[in-house]
Design a protein around this motif. Structure first.
Motif, PDB file in Angstrom:
ATOM      1  N   LEU A  69       0.830  -1.211   0.000  1.00 44.69           N
ATOM      2  CA  LEU A  69       0.000   0.000   0.000  1.00 44.69           C
ATOM      3  C   LEU A  69       0.859   1.254   0.000  1.00 44.69           C
ATOM      4  CD1 LEU A  69      -2.867  -1.034   2.440  1.00 44.69           C
ATOM      5  CD2 LEU A  69      -2.993  -0.763  -0.037  1.00 44.69           C
ATOM      6  N   ASP A  70       1.964   1.226   0.709  1.00 43.31           N
ATOM      7  CA  ASP A  70       2.862   2.381   0.688  1.00 43.31           C
ATOM      8  C   ASP A  70       3.473   2.560  -0.704  1.00 43.31           C
ATOM      9  OD1 ASP A  70       2.368   2.966   3.320  1.00 43.31           O
ATOM     10  OD2 ASP A  70       4.132   1.906   4.089  1.00 43.31           O
ATOM     11  N   ASN A  71       3.749   1.458  -1.382  1.00 47.78           N
ATOM     12  CA  ASN A  71       4.236   1.552  -2.766  1.00 47.78           C
ATOM     13  C   ASN A  71       3.162   2.127  -3.678  1.00 47.78           C
ATOM     14  OD1 ASN A  71       6.746   0.485  -2.107  1.00 47.78           O
ATOM     15  ND2 ASN A  71       6.170  -1.615  -2.615  1.00 47.78           N
ATOM     16  N   LEU A  72       1.901   1.737  -3.440  1.00 49.58           N
ATOM     17  CA  LEU A  72       0.798   2.291  -4.222  1.00 49.58           C
ATOM     18  C   LEU A  72       0.694   3.796  -3.996  1.00 49.58           C
ATOM     19  CD1 LEU A  72      -1.775   2.163  -5.952  1.00 49.58           C
ATOM     20  CD2 LEU A  72      -3.031   1.514  -3.885  1.00 49.58           C
ATOM     21  N   ILE A  73       0.815   4.232  -2.763  1.00 50.60           N
ATOM     22  CA  ILE A  73       0.745   5.662  -2.462  1.00 50.60           C
ATOM     23  C   ILE A  73       1.888   6.411  -3.153  1.00 50.60           C
ATOM     24  CG2 ILE A  73       0.986   7.359  -0.589  1.00 50.60           C
ATOM     25  CD1 ILE A  73      -0.575   5.311   1.161  1.00 50.60           C
ATOM     26  N   ALA A  74       3.060   5.771  -3.213  1.00 52.75           N
ATOM     27  CA  ALA A  74       4.186   6.387  -3.930  1.00 52.75           C
ATOM     28  C   ALA A  74       3.856   6.530  -5.414  1.00 52.75           C
ATOM     29  CB  ALA A  74       5.450   5.546  -3.738  1.00 52.75           C
ATOM     30  N   GLU A  75       3.175   5.527  -5.985  1.00 46.14           N
ATOM     31  CA  GLU A  75       2.761   5.621  -7.390  1.00 46.14           C
ATOM     32  C   GLU A  75       1.743   6.743  -7.586  1.00 46.14           C
ATOM     33  OE1 GLU A  75       3.753   3.883 -10.193  1.00 46.14           O
ATOM     34  OE2 GLU A  75       5.376   3.291  -8.849  1.00 46.14           O
ATOM     35  N   LEU A  76       0.821   6.876  -6.629  1.00 48.96           N
ATOM     36  CA  LEU A  76      -0.164   7.953  -6.724  1.00 48.96           C
ATOM     37  C   LEU A  76       0.511   9.319  -6.664  1.00 48.96           C
ATOM     38  CD1 LEU A  76      -3.009   6.566  -4.403  1.00 48.96           C
ATOM     39  CD2 LEU A  76      -2.822   6.402  -6.891  1.00 48.96           C
ATOM     40  N   GLY A  77       1.621   9.390  -5.953  1.00 48.13           N
ATOM     41  CA  GLY A  77       2.351  10.643  -5.854  1.00 48.13           C
ATOM     42  C   GLY A  77       2.946  11.099  -7.172  1.00 48.13           C
ATOM     43  N   LYS A  78       3.017  10.200  -8.159  1.00 47.17           N
ATOM     44  CA  LYS A  78       3.548  10.574  -9.480  1.00 47.17           C
ATOM     45  C   LYS A  78       2.514  11.319 -10.317  1.00 47.17           C
ATOM     46  CE  LYS A  78       6.651   6.563  -9.588  1.00 47.17           C
ATOM     47  NZ  LYS A  78       7.012   5.301 -10.308  1.00 47.17           N
ATOM     48  N   PHE A  79       1.236  11.256  -9.892  1.00 39.74           N
ATOM     49  CA  PHE A  79       0.190  11.980 -10.602  1.00 39.74           C
ATOM     50  C   PHE A  79       0.212  13.441 -10.167  1.00 39.74           C
ATOM     51  CE2 PHE A  79      -1.159   7.681 -11.147  1.00 39.74           C
ATOM     52  CZ  PHE A  79      -1.960   7.657 -12.275  1.00 39.74           C
ATOM     53  N   LYS A  80       0.219  14.325 -11.143  1.00 37.48           N
ATOM     54  CA  LYS A  80       0.153  15.750 -10.816  1.00 37.48           C
ATOM     55  C   LYS A  80      -1.238  16.128 -10.340  1.00 37.48           C
ATOM     56  CE  LYS A  80       1.904  20.176 -12.402  1.00 37.48           C
ATOM     57  NZ  LYS A  80       2.634  20.870 -13.482  1.00 37.48           N
ATOM     58  N   VAL A  81      -2.264  15.495 -10.911  1.00 34.97           N
ATOM     59  CA  VAL A  81      -3.654  15.679 -10.486  1.00 34.97           C
ATOM     60  C   VAL A  81      -4.318  14.306 -10.439  1.00 34.97           C
ATOM     61  CG1 VAL A  81      -5.903  16.673 -11.035  1.00 34.97           C
ATOM     62  CG2 VAL A  81      -3.834  17.991 -11.496  1.00 34.97           C
ATOM     63  N   LEU A  82      -4.962  14.005  -9.314  1.00 33.02           N
ATOM     64  CA  LEU A  82      -5.760  12.781  -9.188  1.00 33.02           C
ATOM     65  C   LEU A  82      -7.227  13.143  -9.335  1.00 33.02           C
ATOM     66  CD1 LEU A  82      -3.997  11.033  -6.182  1.00 33.02           C
ATOM     67  CD2 LEU A  82      -4.114  10.163  -8.515  1.00 33.02           C
ATOM     68  N   ASN A  83      -7.894  12.523 -10.291  1.00 32.76           N
ATOM     69  CA  ASN A  83      -9.306  12.807 -10.530  1.00 32.76           C
ATOM     70  C   ASN A  83     -10.225  11.836  -9.815  1.00 32.76           C
ATOM     71  OD1 ASN A  83      -8.740  14.956 -12.235  1.00 32.76           O
ATOM     72  ND2 ASN A  83      -8.574  13.627 -14.017  1.00 32.76           N
ATOM     73  N   ALA A  84      -9.927  10.548  -9.929  1.00 26.72           N
ATOM     74  CA  ALA A  84     -10.805   9.527  -9.346  1.00 26.72           C
ATOM     75  C   ALA A  84     -10.007   8.265  -9.074  1.00 26.72           C
ATOM     76  CB  ALA A  84     -11.974   9.222 -10.278  1.00 26.72           C
ATOM     77  N   ILE A  85     -10.310   7.620  -7.946  1.00 25.33           N
ATOM     78  CA  ILE A  85      -9.709   6.340  -7.577  1.00 25.33           C
ATOM     79  C   ILE A  85     -10.850   5.382  -7.266  1.00 25.33           C
ATOM     80  CG2 ILE A  85      -8.220   5.115  -5.953  1.00 25.33           C
ATOM     81  CD1 ILE A  85      -6.752   7.742  -5.446  1.00 25.33           C
ATOM     82  N   ASN A  86     -10.918   4.289  -8.001  1.00 21.67           N
ATOM     83  CA  ASN A  86     -11.979   3.303  -7.813  1.00 21.67           C
ATOM     84  C   ASN A  86     -11.356   2.013  -7.288  1.00 21.67           C
ATOM     85  OD1 ASN A  86     -14.699   2.464  -7.944  1.00 21.67           O
ATOM     86  ND2 ASN A  86     -14.295   1.356  -9.836  1.00 21.67           N
ATOM     87  N   ILE A  87     -11.761   1.600  -6.079  1.00 18.65           N
ATOM     88  CA  ILE A  87     -11.205   0.417  -5.427  1.00 18.65           C
ATOM     89  C   ILE A  87     -12.229  -0.709  -5.492  1.00 18.65           C
ATOM     90  CG2 ILE A  87     -10.265  -0.518  -3.298  1.00 18.65           C
ATOM     91  CD1 ILE A  87      -9.612   2.380  -2.470  1.00 18.65           C
ATOM     92  N   LEU A  88     -11.842  -1.847  -6.072  1.00 15.60           N
ATOM     93  CA  LEU A  88     -12.733  -2.997  -6.229  1.00 15.60           C
ATOM     94  C   LEU A  88     -12.169  -4.178  -5.446  1.00 15.60           C
ATOM     95  CD1 LEU A  88     -13.328  -2.728 -10.086  1.00 15.60           C
ATOM     96  CD2 LEU A  88     -14.815  -1.883  -8.268  1.00 15.60           C
ATOM     97  N   GLY A  89     -12.952  -4.698  -4.494  1.00 14.94           N
ATOM     98  CA  GLY A  89     -12.524  -5.853  -3.729  1.00 14.94           C
ATOM     99  C   GLY A  89     -13.129  -7.127  -4.288  1.00 14.94           C
ATOM    100  N   TYR A  90     -12.332  -8.200  -4.335  1.00 18.06           N
ATOM    101  CA  TYR A  90     -12.792  -9.490  -4.856  1.00 18.06           C
ATOM    102  C   TYR A  90     -12.412 -10.616  -3.883  1.00 18.06           C
ATOM    103  CZ  TYR A  90     -13.263  -7.147  -9.405  1.00 18.06           C
ATOM    104  OH  TYR A  90     -13.614  -6.301 -10.430  1.00 18.06           O
ATOM    105  N   THR A  91     -13.239 -11.659  -3.834  1.00 17.13           N
ATOM    106  CA  THR A  91     -12.934 -12.864  -3.075  1.00 17.13           C
ATOM    107  C   THR A  91     -12.878 -14.050  -4.032  1.00 17.13           C
ATOM    108  OG1 THR A  91     -15.247 -13.473  -2.688  1.00 17.13           O
ATOM    109  CG2 THR A  91     -14.246 -11.928  -1.120  1.00 17.13           C
ATOM    110  N   ASP A  92     -12.559 -15.232  -3.475  1.00 13.40           N
ATOM    111  CA  ASP A  92     -12.705 -16.441  -4.280  1.00 13.40           C
ATOM    112  C   ASP A  92     -14.151 -16.941  -4.128  1.00 13.40           C
ATOM    113  OD1 ASP A  92     -12.930 -17.836  -1.854  1.00 13.40           O
ATOM    114  OD2 ASP A  92     -10.791 -18.275  -1.792  1.00 13.40           O
ATOM    115  N   ARG A  93     -14.456 -18.106  -4.699  1.00  8.53           N
ATOM    116  CA  ARG A  93     -15.835 -18.601  -4.701  1.00  8.53           C
ATOM    117  C   ARG A  93     -16.187 -19.394  -3.446  1.00  8.53           C
ATOM    118  NH1 ARG A  93     -15.272 -24.023  -6.268  1.00  8.53           N
ATOM    119  NH2 ARG A  93     -13.470 -24.499  -7.588  1.00  8.53           N
TER     120      ARG A  93
END
Length: 276
Positions: free
Chosen positions: A178-202
């Motif tokens: 998650l900290d690596n993801l936040i570092a990636e988000l920091g590369k965006f000059k402007v963030l418009n929308a973040i959509n988080i989708l959670g999935y499980t197995d069957r």
């Protein structure tokens, strides 16, 4: 008898037509509930097109007066001194929605001191739409920037302890991811929308998997918000066991089956913004 009638009238005025959302004293809820979309009482039956720049300025801790200045009065009846404000918003989205318009409900929850603490979105049209859509008008972006849409996939087994979904039960590797993801988000000059989708197995019931996937998506959202991401642009959705990326035979032992289905247990983060 007359006193009972007066008391009933007072209770009715105070309760209004509340959604029934159970709100904690901290201004959060585990299950946001929604009005029927067409039951707006302000801008009757239609809702509004919000000012995108104003909407993007909403922050936790704002007063009702500050919210009113930015996005106007709530558009549904939630009674007297409500701890939730509900809106019906339309967004111009070329190629999406009906007649290039996406419609979403928006909910603000207040703590016991009437400060805004949490924000929720509910797609209306299209029903599977992403809310909020892009919040920064394309005409405002500098010429030197380009639109970027990125997808990040995080393994749920690496993020959470088995069968867990809250931030306190993140694995050490999950926090690193998650900290690596936040570092990636920091590369965006402007963030418009973040959509988080959670999935499980069957494995497990449909209702259990739906709740687990929603809880995990919500926890990732909270982690990002705690690290400074604007909650208004973040949407979290549980998808249960939908859209599996791998299939496994049922004749496997339970341990083998759990291991085989691991790629299906994941959290997908779609990011839209401007990057140089």
């Amino acid at each position: 008898m007359r006193k009972l009638i007066i008391l009933s009238l007072i209770v009715g005025l105070m309760s209004g037509c509340s959604t029934g959302t159970i709100i904690t004293k901290e201004g959060t809820t585990e299950l946001p509930k929604w009005h029927q979309a067409e039951k707006v009482i302000f801008n009757k039956d239609s809702g509004t097109f919000p000012n995108l720049q104003s909407l993007n300025q909403l922050r936790e801790g704002m007063t009702k007066d500050q919210l009113y200045e930015l996005i106007g009065r709530p558009q549904y009846d939630d009674g007297w001194r409500p701890r939730e404000w509900n809106y019906l918003f339309h967004f111009t989205t070329p190629g999406q929605g009906s007649n290039n318009v996406t419609t979403c409900q928006f909910k603000v929850l207040f703590d016991q001191n009437m400060y805004a603490r949490s924000f929720y979105w509910n797609p209306i049209n299209p029903q599977d739409g992403v809310c909020p859509p892009v919040l920064i008008p394309p005409a405002k972006k500098p010429i030197a920037e380009k639109v970027s849409t990125q997808r990040y996939t995080l393994g749920a087994d690496a993020l959470f302890k088995f069968d867990k979904s809250d931030i306190q039960n993140l694995n050490p590797k999950g926090r690193v991811d998650l900290d690596n993801l936040i570092a990636e988000l920091g590369k965006f000059k402007v963030l418009n929308a973040i959509n988080i989708l959670g999935y499980t197995d069957r494995l497990g019931s449909v209702s259990y998997n739906q709740k687990l996937s929603q809880d995990r998506a919500d926890s990732i959202k909270q982690y990002l918000v705690n690290r400074g991401i604007n909650p208004i642009i973040v949407n979290s959705q549980g998808q249960g066991s939908a859209q599996p990326v791998t299939e496994c035979e049922n004749n496997l032992s339970r341990t083998q089956l759990i291991n085989c289905l691991a790629p299906n247990r994941r959290v997908v983060v779609d990011v839209d913004g401007y990057i140089e």
